[in-house]
Design a protein around this motif. Structure first.
Motif, PDB file in Angstrom:
ATOM      1  N   TYR A 163       0.852  -1.191   0.000  1.00 15.95           N
ATOM      2  CA  TYR A 163       0.000   0.000   0.000  1.00 15.95           C
ATOM      3  C   TYR A 163       0.886   1.238   0.000  1.00 15.95           C
ATOM      4  CZ  TYR A 163      -3.539  -3.370   1.272  1.00 15.95           C
ATOM      5  OH  TYR A 163      -4.385  -4.451   1.260  1.00 15.95           O
ATOM      6  N   THR A 164       0.508   2.214  -0.784  1.00 22.78           N
ATOM      7  CA  THR A 164       1.263   3.456  -0.740  1.00 22.78           C
ATOM      8  C   THR A 164       0.317   4.608  -0.418  1.00 22.78           C
ATOM      9  OG1 THR A 164       0.986   3.773  -3.114  1.00 22.78           O
ATOM     10  CG2 THR A 164       3.005   2.726  -2.406  1.00 22.78           C
ATOM     11  N   THR A 165       0.789   5.460   0.458  1.00 20.22           N
ATOM     12  CA  THR A 165      -0.014   6.637   0.800  1.00 20.22           C
ATOM     13  C   THR A 165       0.741   7.877   0.339  1.00 20.22           C
ATOM     14  OG1 THR A 165       0.962   6.923   2.998  1.00 20.22           O
ATOM     15  CG2 THR A 165      -0.952   5.459   2.817  1.00 20.22           C
ATOM     16  N   GLY A 181      -2.939  11.834  13.500  1.00 19.60           N
ATOM     17  CA  GLY A 181      -2.935  10.407  13.157  1.00 19.60           C
ATOM     18  C   GLY A 181      -1.542   9.802  13.240  1.00 19.60           C
ATOM     19  N   PHE A 182      -0.528  10.618  13.038  1.00 19.70           N
ATOM     20  CA  PHE A 182       0.877  10.331  13.351  1.00 19.70           C
ATOM     21  C   PHE A 182       1.306   8.915  12.960  1.00 19.70           C
ATOM     22  CE2 PHE A 182       4.668  10.326  16.103  1.00 19.70           C
ATOM     23  CZ  PHE A 182       5.070  11.651  16.039  1.00 19.70           C
ATOM     24  N   VAL A 236      -0.338   6.376  12.214  1.00 15.50           N
ATOM     25  CA  VAL A 236      -1.375   5.355  12.354  1.00 15.50           C
ATOM     26  C   VAL A 236      -2.425   5.519  11.239  1.00 15.50           C
ATOM     27  CG1 VAL A 236      -3.003   4.284  13.952  1.00 15.50           C
ATOM     28  CG2 VAL A 236      -0.935   5.373  14.824  1.00 15.50           C
ATOM     29  N   THR A 237      -2.586   6.744  10.750  1.00 15.16           N
ATOM     30  CA  THR A 237      -3.479   6.986   9.620  1.00 15.16           C
ATOM     31  C   THR A 237      -3.057   6.105   8.450  1.00 15.16           C
ATOM     32  OG1 THR A 237      -3.512   9.261  10.396  1.00 15.16           O
ATOM     33  CG2 THR A 237      -4.496   8.847   8.251  1.00 15.16           C
ATOM     34  N   GLN A 238      -1.743   6.063   8.213  1.00 11.63           N
ATOM     35  CA  GLN A 238      -1.229   5.264   7.108  1.00 11.63           C
ATOM     36  C   GLN A 238      -1.322   3.774   7.434  1.00 11.63           C
ATOM     37  OE1 GLN A 238       0.191   7.955   8.582  1.00 11.63           O
ATOM     38  NE2 GLN A 238       1.613   9.033   7.244  1.00 11.63           N
ATOM     39  N   ALA A 259      -3.423   2.261   9.246  1.00 10.54           N
ATOM     40  CA  ALA A 259      -4.807   1.772   9.194  1.00 10.54           C
ATOM     41  C   ALA A 259      -5.255   1.495   7.763  1.00 10.54           C
ATOM     42  CB  ALA A 259      -5.746   2.769   9.866  1.00 10.54           C
ATOM     43  N   VAL A 260      -4.736   2.282   6.812  1.00  5.71           N
ATOM     44  CA  VAL A 260      -5.066   2.017   5.401  1.00  5.71           C
ATOM     45  C   VAL A 260      -4.642   0.594   5.053  1.00  5.71           C
ATOM     46  CG1 VAL A 260      -4.435   2.595   3.023  1.00  5.71           C
ATOM     47  CG2 VAL A 260      -5.001   4.426   4.649  1.00  5.71           C
ATOM     48  N   HIS A 273      -3.740  -2.031   7.322  1.00  6.51           N
ATOM     49  CA  HIS A 273      -4.302  -3.160   8.087  1.00  6.51           C
ATOM     50  C   HIS A 273      -5.788  -3.364   7.821  1.00  6.51           C
ATOM     51  CE1 HIS A 273      -5.957  -0.773  11.504  1.00  6.51           C
ATOM     52  NE2 HIS A 273      -4.781  -0.254  11.760  1.00  6.51           N
TER      53      HIS A 273
END
Lengths: 289, 333, 162, 431
Positions: D178-180, D354-355, D357-359, D361-362, D364
């Motif tokens: 996954y890439t954010t 989100g530090f 964790v935002t990424q 969560a995408v 997981h």
């Protein structure tokens, strides 16, 4: 921003005289939604700024005999609220409603949309689709009328002379039974430049044959232009899925041939087809006015 | 064609800095002679509402009206260092320091009141201090404040709250990394226009465990704002960088959601108390947005069967995935 | 009006008061409000009409004051947040924004309230959809807009239709 | 009176700061005007990676209305700061490491003059190869963002159970990268502040910030003065979301106020904010998840690469937190995660709501849904089966012993769906 002289006449005559004397060094300020940011970034550095918002002759929508005149400084909001435009040209009303947000629509003008001639303009393609004429005035030559399609040279450039003022847009009232459709696709639901838009006006005979049609896609071509080749495919024929599909294929062929294959074509080509098909079917399904 | 889908996203979030980074909160409470209250804390409220929550905590502990409290914050000369506003830690850490400082002052005042009223079962509420068994034995908070001053007792208390944890083991990452965790799940309903790749988020239902909602409306406000940011993250926002240079440098090119892009957001507050938090409260600021993007991505997958693995799910990216899927299906058939 | 060179007199009505101020033709209305008149409730944002922070009401319509040249306001009526209400006589929208929790960082709030007021002058009973359209030129990054919609509905005559 | 009931806590009382904000009287940094005040402006590099060969500020200095022009040479203390590690230059010295790097400062009588003076500064750059790709940055022999250090900032590890054994038990496995993207905070108020020297000689900075004390420490270091000679006050702040956690305008304001002994205001344009200020990390996450046919998660493996840009800021912690949270709120007995934060010449990426964790969560949550789909289990139900609970351990082996609310949040949503025909219709398999 660099300073300039500011002139805000109440009469057209004074405005025309002002630009006649100054030409290139003068810029005309209408809604300012495009011009003022350019001034701030010093992309333009005029010596004179002519504010035409106080000129009465340039304001408002007039219902004339066979045509409607929209004053050049009529705002998008005024267009949306105009009974005349809602009655005769819902296409323009829908296009005006898709511009920016309320503040932009309260200031931005139809004349500005034409003069700026941005490739992502929302209202200009509608004017082209409706074969609008521009009323241009100058001190030297007085008033002349030209077809809007004739002045759009290329993106952000028109052939309107620097001593001329766009004073109004004239559009023939539609023949009974004319229907229209507009769709804009933006990256968000407000305050978005058109990724694509499409303006269509058409008429059908009682037996369903398409007797008149005008198609102008936006944000895909350097300037808004009617898709004559597509229109002639449709004229005199009854709409069928095969015909509409063929017209959609033709439409993107014309666009690609004119605008070239750019990075965004991969997205825009199929999506323009889809939007064309659905706007066409939506318009065809509508009851005529 | 427009297709609808539903998706869920869940998350957990370590509150505070964790893994041995200094994590402290502080507050000083001072009672004026007329019973009005001054509170000083280095904590920052940049809009999220901590000033209000602090006033509520102090008001609760002292039994006075929260509007009576004058809060001075975030000034390095006049307020104690309470650490930054980040890591969803402010209510949990500095909120607790507030509670401790107010309690300390109140207990001093209680001693004075016990002496004056001759009662032990005193309660502080509604600007009064009274005996629970004999409510007629009472004194106003303002008079008690005056009495405490006159008695030469301290009317100032500073409290410190430290939730600094141990670091995790550098080789295994094992250890008690955070003092506590917040938990959340959100459901999103989307409508995908398969012909353009455009997505409308129609609904978001959010459920957040905040330990204790000190100000429920403020918790909702945090959730609603977080969801909007998460929506922008999922669908449209992206700083475009070409060889190190940012390409989109205006808000017409870097697009955050407008009022017309954000759906109805329904919030549900869950309260599983955190031991170290004031009244069990912990943070919600960051957890508010974390589940939104995953919920939207999962809803897209539910609607059209394609999985976006590279954010954002903008027009082009989604349209391409849908076309690839169509082509794959054609190949198969 | 005559042509102006250098600083010139701008006469307009600000918050109901006839106001005269010397301006340079290159100044925007935003600059005059904030810098010359000290009306700092109107916030400076992107300076190109993308955010709505600087929204004021001019001639009953919401405008981005960064996109109005100061001299275009000549003879016009301009209203800013300072003209909306006072601490002890809040405007219904101001009251509703407080009560509904529609204020977070507050930086968008003055512009939001001015757009809301302009909307309600045109449409006294807006639906949620109409409120969304009416506020679509004002960005907010804190609230997710939800409580702002509620505040506008409450501030309107339709109170509580949401 | 019921003594268990709270009088104020738990009540939705109006916010204490709302009144001044609806009245427009709240004073944000840009609303503060001091007599004799100057306007500050920063010259940004505009090139992502280059050696500064020449920096000529003489014509800018000579301009009328310019009070001062400062470069790295004018920094009285240590020309570096940073929350976690002092690698951030107050003003670029020999080299610029991203396009937003500050090269020179101007204070002038008006904003216009300051802007003109910025334009008059001449810089000659020798361009260096741009380190913009995470993996290229980590490759052997890669060009370095900081000459004295490798591009790898921090490698953090999480190891629990036995990963091979875990995957052996798996009946279904999903694997994906996954890439954010990089995103900006877009707080409506850009970075801004005012500084002045007060009557006692103290440097006072009023700015939009998230931690005046951390700003004070860094300002004192750069100015070479004691912390008690610096007073940082948070002005009313128009949003921050992590983006005002690092120093924004404070160090530059301090330098300008000290050099001129006059009040100085500095407000970033939106463009400057978008180009130069911190962003959310773009993170690439590869992960592999395994579950048994009964729907129990048994193993997870992950690799996390975070682009921190030219300076650490809080970046190393962001990426570490991402790795620690890559398991999501689920019980997974066996896992192995490696996280790498990396220097590049891209934007400066640090804290944002989100530090990390935002990424995480995408990744997981997408993996969880894919497993659920493979197993034919409703995704909400699958989460309920695997959600952490009291007595279980999370990814770092920390035992959940209090305040574990994941199941209640799922249970509420389950009830919402079951009671709402529209939602129930979309998720017919939810029981």
């Amino acid at each position: 921003m660099q300073s300039f002289q500011f002139y805000s006449p109440n009469y057209l005559e004074d405005a025309l005289k002002y630009i006649a004397d100054r030409k290139q060094t003068c810029r005309t300020l209408a809604g300012g939604t495009d011009l003022i940011p350019m001034l701030k970034k010093e992309e333009i550095r005029p010596d004179y700024l002519l504010n035409i918002n106080e000129v009465g002759e340039l304001k408002g929508v007039e219902d004339l005999d066979n045509q409607v005149r929209i004053g050049a400084t009529t705002t998008f909001t005024e267009m949306i609220e105009s009974e005349t435009l809602n009655r005769f040209f819902p296409l323009l009303v829908n296009a005006a409603a898709s511009v920016g947000g309320p503040q932009i629509r309260n200031r931005g003008t139809i004349g500005g949309n034409v003069i700026t001639n941005g490739p992502c303009a929302d209202v200009l393609p509608g004017i082209v689709a409706l074969d609008g004429q521009l009323e241009l005035q100058s001190k030297q030559d007085g008033r002349r009328l030209v077809s809007v399609a004739d002045v759009l040279v290329t993106a952000y450039e028109t052939s309107i002379r620097s001593d001329e003022l766009l004073t109004g847009i004239l559009i023939q009232k539609p023949v009974q039974g004319t229907k229209s459709g507009f769709e804009k696709l933006g990256r968000r639901n407000a305050m978005a430049k058109a990724r694509l838009n499409l303006s269509i006006a058409l008429r059908q005979d009682p037996n369903g044959t398409i007797s008149a049609v005008s198609i102008v896609p936006g944000a895909v071509m350097p300037v808004a232009v009617r898709m004559n080749d597509v229109e002639s495919m449709l004229l005199g024929r009854k709409p069928t899925p095969v015909l509409i599909q063929a017209a959609a294929d033709k439409l993107v062929e014309v666009v690609v041939n004119t605008a070239g294959i750019r990075w965004s074509s991969e997205y825009k080509v199929p999506v323009l087809k889809n939007i064309f098909k659905r706007v066409m079917w939506r318009v065809l399904a509508e009851d005529p006015q | 064609m427009k297709k609808r889908g539903i998706g869920i996203g869940s998350m957990f979030y370590g509150i505070g800095y964790g893994f041995s980074r200094q994590d402290i909160g502080a507050a000083t409470v001072e009672i004026c002679e007329d019973g009005s209250v001054i509170v000083r804390s280095g904590e920052v409220d940049y809009g999220q509402g901590s000033d209000t929550i602090f006033c509520q905590i102090i008001a609760e502990e002292l039994g006075v009206d929260y509007a009576e409290i004058k809060l001075i914050t975030a000034d390095t000369l006049t307020t104690p260092n309470a650490g930054p506003t980040s890591a969803s830690r402010v209510t949990y850490v500095t909120g607790k320091a507030m509670m401790k400082a107010a309690t300390e002052v109140r207990e001093t005042m209680r001693e004075v009141a016990e002496e004056k009223l001759g009662m032990q079962d005193l309660m502080f509420a509604n600007g009064q201090v009274f005996s629970m068994s004999h409510p007629e034995k009472n004194i106003s908070f303002a008079r008690l404040a005056k009495a405490t001053h006159l008695a030469g007792r301290s009317v100032v208390a500073t409290a410190w709250q430290d939730i600094t944890t141990k670091d995790v083991d550098p080789e295994t990452g094992q250890g008690d990394a955070y003092s506590t965790y917040a938990w959340a799940s959100q459901i999103a309903v989307v409508e995908v226009d398969t012909e353009t790749g455009k997505i409308e988020v129609l609904r978001v239902v959010a459920a957040h465990d905040v330990g204790k909602a000190i100000n429920p409306k403020n918790v909702e406000a945090q959730i609603e704002g977080g969801v909007a940011t998460g929506l922008g993250y999922a669908l449209e926002e992206q700083i475009l960088i070409n060889k190190g240079i940012v390409q989109n440098t205006t808000l017409s090119e870097y697009m955050v959601p407008t009022s017309m892009d954000v759906p109805v957001i329904e919030s549900h507050i869950v309260e599983v108390p955190a031991l170290e938090g004031p009244y069990g409260a912990k943070g919600v600021g960051e957890p508010a947005l974390i589940p939104t993007a995953p919920a939207i991505l999962n809803a897209i997958a539910n609607a059209v069967g394609v999985r976006v693995t590279a954010l954002p799910a903008n027009l082009e990216n989604l349209h391409r995935l849908i076309r690839e899927q169509e082509n794959n299906n054609k190949d198969k058939s | 009006m005559t042509e102006t060179i250098g600083k010139t007199k701008l006469t307009f009505t600000v918050n109901g008061r006839e106001t005269e101020v010397l301006v340079d033709p290159s100044w925007t209305l935003l600059r005059v409000l904030r810098e010359s008149l000290g009306l700092t409730g109107t916030k400076r944002g992107c300076e190109e009409g993308d955010c709505g922070l600087c929204t004021v009401i001019m001639e009953d319509r919401a405008v981005d004051s960064c996109l109005v040249m100061a001299l275009q306001a000549q003879g016009k009526t301009v209203e800013t947040i300072e003209g909306m209400g006072h601490e002890h006589a809040l405007h219904p929208l101001q009251k509703a924004f407080i009560e509904e929790g529609a204020v977070q960082c507050g930086f968008c709030t003055p512009g939001m309230i001015m757009s809301s007021e302009a909307l309600l002058r045109q449409n006294t009973h807006p639906t949620v959809e109409e409120i969304k359209v009416g506020l679509s030129g004002n960005l907010c990054r804190c609230t997710g807009y939800t409580k702002i919609f509620k505040a506008v509905a409450k501030g309107s005559e339709s109170g509580g239709r949401l | 009176m019921n003594i268990d009931e709270f009088s104020c806590v738990g009540k939705s009382v109006p916010k204490v700061d709302a009144l001044s904000k609806v009245l427009g009287t709240a004073r944000y940094a840009e609303d503060i005007k001091m007599s004799n005040m100057l306007y500050g402006k920063v010259l940004r590099a505009g090139v992502p990676h280059a050696v500064i060969e020449e920096l000529d500020v003489s014509s800018a200095r000579a301009m009328g209305g310019v009070a001062c022009v400062l470069t790295a040479r004018d920094v009285p203390g240590i020309n570096r700061y940073g929350i976690a590690f002092a690698d951030h230059y107050a003003l670029a010295e020999d080299k610029v490491r991203y396009a937003g790097d500050p090269v020179a400062l101007v204070a002038a009588e008006t904003e216009e003059i300051a802007a003109e003076a910025i334009k008059a500064i001449k810089v000659k750059y020798r361009l260096l190869p741009v380190v913009s790709d995470l993996h290229e940055a980590l490759a052997e022999g890669a060009d370095r963002v900081h000459d004295e250090r490798e591009n790898l900032i921090l490698h953090s590890k999480t190891r629990k159970g036995n990963i091979q054994e875990g995957f052996r038990k798996a009946d279904v496995i999903v694997e994906e990268t996954y890439t954010t993207q990089t995103v900006d905070h877009v707080y409506m108020e850009t970075e801004s502040g005012v500084a002045h020297i007060d009557e006692t000689g103290m440097l006072v900075i009023q700015s939009a910030n998230q931690c005046p004390f951390r700003d004070r420490r860094q300002v004192a270091m750069v100015l070479g003065i004691r912390e008690n000679q610096v007073r940082v006050i948070k002005a009313v702040t128009g949003g921050a979301f992590g983006g005002k956690d690092d120093v924004t305008v404070e160090v530059h304001l301090a330098l300008l106020a000290m050099a001129t002994k006059r009040p100085v205001r500095l407000v970033m344009s939106r463009e400057e904010s978008l180009v130069s200020q911190s962003k959310r990390h773009p993170i690439e996450i590869w992960s592999r998840w395994g579950a048994t046919k009964e729907g129990k998660l048994c193993a997870m493996e992950g690799r996390v690469y975070g682009d921190s840009g030219p300076y650490i800021g809080l970046g190393a912690f962001v990426v570490k937190k991402c790795g620690i949270h890559l398991s999501g709120p689920y019980y997974i007995p066996n896992l192995k995660v490696d996280s790498y934060s990396v220097y590049t010449n891209n934007t400066f990426n640090s804290a944002m709501r989100g530090f990390g964790v935002t990424q995480a969560a995408v990744a997981h949550e997408s993996q969880i849904d894919r497993l659920a789909s493979k197993l034919g289990i409703n995704p909400l139900r699958f989460r309920l089966i695997n959600a952490l609970d009291v007595g279980l351990t999370n990814a770092t082996g920390q035992k959940c012993d209090e305040s574990v609310g994941i199941k209640p949040t799922l249970e509420i949503l389950r009830q919402v769906v079951l009671k709402d025909p529209e939602l129930k219709n979309m998720w017919e398999d939810l029981d």
